[in-house]
Motif scaffolding. Structure first.
Motif: not given
Length: 173
Positions: A74, A88, A91-92, A94, A111-112, A114, A117
Motif C-alpha cells: 500500500w 474510497h 479504491l473499491l 481498483t 480496498a483490501d 487501504a 478499509l
C-alpha cells in the motif's frame, strides 16, 4: 572456434555458470494512467520504511511459519500516486495485478490494502527471519492471514494498478 582456444576461457565460463540467478531488479510499478511507470530497484525497496510480520500458511510441502521483512505494498502504491487514499469509491474499483518473473499472476483489491478499509498488511519482502532472501526469490509478496500460500509469490517482476470504469447509472423518469 577450435577446442584449444576454448580451454583458457573454460574457468570464466564455469564461473559464470556458478553465479546464482539474479534478483528481479528493478521491479516495475505501473499506474492506472497510460505511461505511468516506475522502476523500483531492490536497493530503493530496502531503503523504504520496513515492517516485519509473522505468517503461517500451508504449502505443498506442509506448513511454513516465518517472519518476513519488507515494505507495505500500500505504501509503495500510495507513495507513487498510483492510488488515492482519500478516494474510497475509486479504491473499491481498483485492482492490483502482481506478476512474478515466471508469469504467475494474482489480483488483489486495493480496498483490501487501504488502511481505512481492509488494512491487510501485504508486504513486498526482501528478508526472512532477518536474513536476505535468495537472489532468485526477490522480492516476495507476503499476504498475512492467507491459509494457503498461493499469494505469497517469489520473484515479483511487475505490479500494475487498474481502475475499473464505474457502471453508468440509469436515469429514472
Amino acid at each position: 572456434m577450435p577446442l584449444p582456444r576454448l580451454i583458457p576461457a573454460l574457468p570464466v565460463l564455469l564461473a559464470l555458470l556458478a553465479v546464482p540467478a539474479a534478483a528481479r531488479d528493478p521491479v516495475m510499478l505501473a499506474g492506472p494512467a497510460s505511461g505511468q511507470e516506475v522502476a523500483l530497484p531492490l536497493d530503493a525497496l530496502r531503503a523504504l520504511p520496513a515492517e516485519t510480520r509473522e505468517v503461517a500458511f500451508l504449502t505443498s510441502k506442509g506448513e511454513e511459519r516465518a517472519r518476513y521483512t519488507g515494505t507495505r505494498l500500500w505504501d509503495l502504491l500510495a507513495g507513487h500516486g498510483f492510488v488515492d487514499p482519500a478516494n474510497h469509491p475509486a479504491l473499491l474499483r481498483t485492482l492490483v495485478v502482481v506478476t512474478a518473473g515466471d508469469g504467475y499472476t494474482l489480483v488483489l483489491a486495493a480496498a483490501d490494502l487501504a488502511p481505512e478499509l481492509g488494512d491487510t498488511p501485504v508486504l513486498l519482502a526482501y528478508a526472512r527471519e532477518g536474513e536476505a532472501l535468495a537472489a532468485d526469490r526477490l522480492p516476495r509478496l507476503i499476504v498475512p492471514g492467507d491459509r494457503r500460500g498461493g499469494r505469497n509469490v517469489f520473484d515479483i517482476a511487475r505490479i500494475s494498478v487498474r481502475v475499473l470504469d464505474p457502471i453508468p447509472q440509469e436515469k429514472t423518469p
